[in-house]
Design a protein around this motif. Structure first.
Motif, PDB file in Angstrom:
ATOM      1  N   PHE A 157       5.690  18.721 -30.938  1.00 37.07           N
ATOM      2  CA  PHE A 157       4.856  17.630 -30.430  1.00 37.07           C
ATOM      3  C   PHE A 157       5.326  17.188 -29.061  1.00 37.07           C
ATOM      4  O   PHE A 157       6.524  16.964 -28.837  1.00 37.07           O
ATOM      5  CB  PHE A 157       4.913  16.432 -31.394  1.00 37.07           C
ATOM      6  N   VAL A 158       4.388  17.072 -28.122  1.00 36.31           N
ATOM      7  CA  VAL A 158       4.639  16.473 -26.819  1.00 36.31           C
ATOM      8  C   VAL A 158       3.517  15.471 -26.556  1.00 36.31           C
ATOM      9  O   VAL A 158       2.342  15.831 -26.601  1.00 36.31           O
ATOM     10  CB  VAL A 158       4.668  17.522 -25.681  1.00 36.31           C
ATOM     11  N   PRO A 159       3.857  14.193 -26.339  1.00 33.00           N
ATOM     12  CA  PRO A 159       2.799  13.206 -26.081  1.00 33.00           C
ATOM     13  C   PRO A 159       2.101  13.508 -24.762  1.00 33.00           C
ATOM     14  O   PRO A 159       2.669  14.116 -23.858  1.00 33.00           O
ATOM     15  CB  PRO A 159       3.549  11.876 -26.029  1.00 33.00           C
ATOM     16  N   GLY A 160       0.887  13.070 -24.653  1.00 27.97           N
ATOM     17  CA  GLY A 160       0.085  13.291 -23.449  1.00 27.97           C
ATOM     18  C   GLY A 160      -1.374  13.227 -23.825  1.00 27.97           C
ATOM     19  O   GLY A 160      -1.731  13.000 -24.992  1.00 27.97           O
ATOM     20  N   PRO A 161      -2.252  13.414 -22.850  1.00 24.54           N
ATOM     21  CA  PRO A 161      -3.699  13.318 -23.141  1.00 24.54           C
ATOM     22  C   PRO A 161      -4.161  14.210 -24.278  1.00 24.54           C
ATOM     23  O   PRO A 161      -5.009  13.794 -25.083  1.00 24.54           O
ATOM     24  CB  PRO A 161      -4.328  13.731 -21.799  1.00 24.54           C
ATOM     25  N   ALA A 162      -3.591  15.413 -24.381  1.00 25.63           N
ATOM     26  CA  ALA A 162      -4.017  16.325 -25.450  1.00 25.63           C
ATOM     27  C   ALA A 162      -3.657  15.784 -26.825  1.00 25.63           C
ATOM     28  O   ALA A 162      -4.345  16.084 -27.820  1.00 25.63           O
ATOM     29  CB  ALA A 162      -3.388  17.695 -25.240  1.00 25.63           C
ATOM     30  N   SER A 163      -2.602  14.989 -26.910  1.00 27.01           N
ATOM     31  CA  SER A 163      -2.158  14.481 -28.203  1.00 27.01           C
ATOM     32  C   SER A 163      -3.087  13.390 -28.740  1.00 27.01           C
ATOM     33  O   SER A 163      -2.980  13.023 -29.914  1.00 27.01           O
ATOM     34  CB  SER A 163      -0.740  13.940 -28.087  1.00 27.01           C
ATOM     35  N   LEU A 164      -3.976  12.868 -27.904  1.00 30.03           N
ATOM     36  CA  LEU A 164      -4.919  11.848 -28.355  1.00 30.03           C
ATOM     37  C   LEU A 164      -6.109  12.447 -29.073  1.00 30.03           C
ATOM     38  O   LEU A 164      -6.854  11.734 -29.746  1.00 30.03           O
ATOM     39  CB  LEU A 164      -5.425  11.032 -27.160  1.00 30.03           C
ATOM     40  N   SER A 213       0.834  -1.216   0.000  1.00 30.48           N
ATOM     41  CA  SER A 213       0.000   0.000   0.000  1.00 30.48           C
ATOM     42  C   SER A 213       0.858   1.251   0.000  1.00 30.48           C
ATOM     43  O   SER A 213       0.524   2.254  -0.661  1.00 30.48           O
ATOM     44  CB  SER A 213      -0.930   0.000   1.215  1.00 30.48           C
ATOM     45  N   ILE A 214       1.976   1.216   0.720  1.00 33.06           N
ATOM     46  CA  ILE A 214       2.896   2.363   0.737  1.00 33.06           C
ATOM     47  C   ILE A 214       3.473   2.594  -0.659  1.00 33.06           C
ATOM     48  O   ILE A 214       3.613   3.754  -1.106  1.00 33.06           O
ATOM     49  CB  ILE A 214       4.015   2.135   1.769  1.00 33.06           C
ATOM     50  N   LEU A 215       3.800   1.520  -1.364  1.00 33.13           N
ATOM     51  CA  LEU A 215       4.320   1.674  -2.722  1.00 33.13           C
ATOM     52  C   LEU A 215       3.309   2.401  -3.604  1.00 33.13           C
ATOM     53  O   LEU A 215       3.661   3.324  -4.344  1.00 33.13           O
ATOM     54  CB  LEU A 215       4.648   0.309  -3.330  1.00 33.13           C
ATOM     55  N   ARG A 216       2.059   1.996  -3.520  1.00 29.39           N
ATOM     56  CA  ARG A 216       1.048   2.640  -4.370  1.00 29.39           C
ATOM     57  C   ARG A 216       0.842   4.099  -3.977  1.00 29.39           C
ATOM     58  O   ARG A 216       0.733   4.968  -4.856  1.00 29.39           O
ATOM     59  CB  ARG A 216      -0.269   1.882  -4.281  1.00 29.39           C
ATOM     60  N   GLU A 217       0.787   4.371  -2.700  1.00 23.37           N
ATOM     61  CA  GLU A 217       0.625   5.753  -2.261  1.00 23.37           C
ATOM     62  C   GLU A 217       1.768   6.632  -2.761  1.00 23.37           C
ATOM     63  O   GLU A 217       1.548   7.785  -3.157  1.00 23.37           O
ATOM     64  CB  GLU A 217       0.557   5.801  -0.731  1.00 23.37           C
ATOM     65  N   THR A 218       2.968   6.088  -2.769  1.00 26.58           N
ATOM     66  CA  THR A 218       4.127   6.846  -3.230  1.00 26.58           C
ATOM     67  C   THR A 218       4.041   7.119  -4.727  1.00 26.58           C
ATOM     68  O   THR A 218       4.328   8.230  -5.189  1.00 26.58           O
ATOM     69  CB  THR A 218       5.429   6.071  -2.916  1.00 26.58           C
ATOM     70  N   VAL A 219       3.642   6.114  -5.489  1.00 28.85           N
ATOM     71  CA  VAL A 219       3.478   6.300  -6.939  1.00 28.85           C
ATOM     72  C   VAL A 219       2.408   7.339  -7.230  1.00 28.85           C
ATOM     73  O   VAL A 219       2.602   8.253  -8.050  1.00 28.85           O
ATOM     74  CB  VAL A 219       3.120   4.956  -7.605  1.00 28.85           C
ATOM     75  N   ASP A 220       1.275   7.249  -6.551  1.00 33.74           N
ATOM     76  CA  ASP A 220       0.153   8.138  -6.827  1.00 33.74           C
ATOM     77  C   ASP A 220       0.427   9.588  -6.403  1.00 33.74           C
ATOM     78  O   ASP A 220      -0.243  10.508  -6.882  1.00 33.74           O
ATOM     79  CB  ASP A 220      -1.102   7.647  -6.105  1.00 33.74           C
ATOM     80  N   ALA A 221       1.397   9.782  -5.522  1.00 33.95           N
ATOM     81  CA  ALA A 221       1.660  11.126  -4.993  1.00 33.95           C
ATOM     82  C   ALA A 221       2.456  12.003  -5.963  1.00 33.95           C
ATOM     83  O   ALA A 221       2.648  13.195  -5.692  1.00 33.95           O
ATOM     84  CB  ALA A 221       2.413  11.024  -3.670  1.00 33.95           C
ATOM     85  N   HIS A 222       2.919  11.443  -7.074  1.00 34.63           N
ATOM     86  CA  HIS A 222       3.759  12.206  -8.002  1.00 34.63           C
ATOM     87  C   HIS A 222       3.171  12.150  -9.408  1.00 34.63           C
ATOM     88  O   HIS A 222       3.404  11.186 -10.150  1.00 34.63           O
ATOM     89  CB  HIS A 222       5.189  11.668  -7.999  1.00 34.63           C
ATOM     90  N   PRO A 223       2.402  13.156  -9.796  1.00 36.13           N
ATOM     91  CA  PRO A 223       1.783  13.159 -11.131  1.00 36.13           C
ATOM     92  C   PRO A 223       2.840  13.186 -12.233  1.00 36.13           C
ATOM     93  O   PRO A 223       3.964  13.647 -12.043  1.00 36.13           O
ATOM     94  CB  PRO A 223       0.962  14.460 -11.123  1.00 36.13           C
ATOM     95  N   ARG A 224       2.437  12.727 -13.386  1.00 41.22           N
ATOM     96  CA  ARG A 224       3.304  12.676 -14.553  1.00 41.22           C
ATOM     97  C   ARG A 224       3.653  14.074 -15.069  1.00 41.22           C
ATOM     98  O   ARG A 224       2.803  14.939 -15.197  1.00 41.22           O
ATOM     99  CB  ARG A 224       2.588  11.880 -15.646  1.00 41.22           C
ATOM    100  N   ASP A 225       4.908  14.286 -15.394  1.00 41.26           N
ATOM    101  CA  ASP A 225       5.355  15.484 -16.097  1.00 41.26           C
ATOM    102  C   ASP A 225       5.642  15.073 -17.533  1.00 41.26           C
ATOM    103  O   ASP A 225       6.720  14.591 -17.859  1.00 41.26           O
ATOM    104  CB  ASP A 225       6.615  16.053 -15.426  1.00 41.26           C
ATOM    105  N   TRP A 226       4.661  15.236 -18.413  1.00 37.39           N
ATOM    106  CA  TRP A 226       4.793  14.767 -19.783  1.00 37.39           C
ATOM    107  C   TRP A 226       5.941  15.453 -20.517  1.00 37.39           C
ATOM    108  O   TRP A 226       6.655  14.816 -21.307  1.00 37.39           O
ATOM    109  CB  TRP A 226       3.489  14.980 -20.550  1.00 37.39           C
ATOM    110  N   ALA A 227       6.113  16.742 -20.285  1.00 38.35           N
ATOM    111  CA  ALA A 227       7.174  17.468 -20.976  1.00 38.35           C
ATOM    112  C   ALA A 227       8.543  16.922 -20.599  1.00 38.35           C
ATOM    113  O   ALA A 227       9.419  16.732 -21.461  1.00 38.35           O
ATOM    114  CB  ALA A 227       7.077  18.954 -20.666  1.00 38.35           C
ATOM    115  N   ALA A 228       8.763  16.643 -19.306  1.00 44.38           N
ATOM    116  CA  ALA A 228      10.052  16.104 -18.858  1.00 44.38           C
ATOM    117  C   ALA A 228      10.264  14.695 -19.404  1.00 44.38           C
ATOM    118  O   ALA A 228      11.375  14.338 -19.825  1.00 44.38           O
ATOM    119  CB  ALA A 228      10.113  16.101 -17.338  1.00 44.38           C
ATOM    120  N   LEU A 229       9.209  13.885 -19.403  1.00 46.44           N
ATOM    121  CA  LEU A 229       9.322  12.520 -19.918  1.00 46.44           C
ATOM    122  C   LEU A 229       9.725  12.541 -21.389  1.00 46.44           C
ATOM    123  O   LEU A 229      10.613  11.801 -21.825  1.00 46.44           O
ATOM    124  CB  LEU A 229       7.993  11.797 -19.738  1.00 46.44           C
ATOM    125  N   HIS A 230       9.090  13.408 -22.168  1.00 46.30           N
ATOM    126  CA  HIS A 230       9.395  13.498 -23.597  1.00 46.30           C
ATOM    127  C   HIS A 230      10.792  14.088 -23.813  1.00 46.30           C
ATOM    128  O   HIS A 230      11.504  13.656 -24.731  1.00 46.30           O
ATOM    129  CB  HIS A 230       8.343  14.358 -24.291  1.00 46.30           C
TER     130      HIS A 230
END
Length: 319
Positions: free
Chosen positions: A311-318, A263-280
């Motif tokens: 172009f930056v992938p992410g929800p808007a790109s769909l 449960s701690i692992l999931r809470e940690t993952v969920d606490a940090h939203p995706r930065d699409w620009a940095a990922l790309h």
């Protein structure tokens, strides 16, 4: 969210990958497990039994077809031969939704218990001496580059052992990397390697202590890992019984401390939203590195031209 599990061979990273995937699936969350280890054992860890092979065509054996599918109508990619594993998506590329209704998921995903699974494929005898295992991971990197996953969706990748993941840009494709460490000097040595590489590129890592048997083990991990130690799992009779094929399949029977750690692992993952620009940005950086170091010469093309600057992938790109 994309999560990698790494660690020394025998640390329990495959077991943790399977437990976390099952934990997510049990909650009803959309989850895809990916076996990216040179030793393909994630299916068994998820509960696939018997000598019958998992009926899922491996990504590593179909990279050419995956390229053809993902490049779509992108005018910057002339052919499958011109597309390398780091080629980033652009306008015209075929983007994927997690477990979407498309031919890639339909062909390469099989369910093991409650968990959908993709596999890279085994390192076969014909590969010995002539192929690098990272060629098998090309399908995973292409898949993640073209995946538009949203909040509350999870891709869990069991990576190959040691710091070998840094031999390709795949390590930048994750929102969080969990490093599984036993309370031993060898167990924390991989952590030091990962920590130094991750800091160079701004990659987030968190350490999971595993097979902890008492306070001395926990103090050892805290001494050598410090604030990067997120949580720990205790030595698990439930896991041992599962590995011997004699336990109940219900995750509810897992030791309470270990269930809480998941449960701690999931809470940690969920606490940090995706930065699409940095990922790309990371994807483009490693693509240009590959282009300069070998791919331009191998293809006879300037692969920097494959980068779509607008172009930056992410929800808007769909849309």
């Amino acid at each position: 969210m994309r999560i990698a599990f790494v660690g020394k061979g025998g640390s329990g990273k495959t077991t943790l990958s399977a437990l976390f995937s099952r934990h997510l699936a049990r909650s009803g969350a959309p989850v895809l497990a990916v076996d990216g280890d040179i030793n393909q054992h994630l299916a068994e860890a998820l509960g696939h039994h018997g000598e019958r092979a998992l009926n899922a065509p491996p990504l590593g054996a179909h990279v050419a077809a995956i390229k053809d599918f993902l490049r779509g109508t992108n005018p910057r990619i002339a052919s499958r031969e011109a597309m390398i594993k780091t080629t980033p998506p652009g306008r015209g590329s075929r983007l994927l939704r997690l477990l979407g209704d498309d031919e890639l998921h339909a062909r390469h995903v099989r369910r093991v218990g409650d968990v959908p699974l993709m596999v890279t494929g085994e390192f076969e005898e014909s590969d010995l001496g002539v192929a690098c295992y990272h060629s098998k991971l090309g399908g995973v990197e292409l898949y993640l580059n073209h995946l538009v996953d949203g909040p509350g969706e999870y891709v869990v990748v069991d990576m190959t052992a040691g710091a070998d993941a840094f031999a390709s840009g795949l390590f930048t494709r994750f929102d969080l990397t969990f490093l599984v460490a036993e309370p031993t000097r060898k167990g924390v040595s991989v952590y030091r390697q990962y920590r130094d590489h991750a800091r160079e590129f701004g990659i987030r890592i968190a350490v999971i202590g595993n097979k902890v048997t008492g306070e001395d083990d926990l103090l050892f991990l805290k001494e050598h890992v410090g604030d990067d130690l997120l949580t720990h799992l205790v030595q698990s009779p439930w896991v041992r019984a599962a590995e011997q094929g004699r336990s109940e399949s219900d995750l509810e029977s897992l030791e309470p401390h270990n269930r809480h750690a998941l449960s701690i692992l999931r809470e940690t993952v969920d606490a940090h939203p995706r930065d699409w620009a940095a990922l790309h940005r990371h994807a483009v950086e490693f693509h240009l590195r590959n282009a300069r170091s070998w791919a331009n010469e191998a293809t006879g093309l300037d692969l920097a031209s494959q980068v779509d600057p607008d172009f930056v992938p992410g929800p808007a790109s769909l849309a």
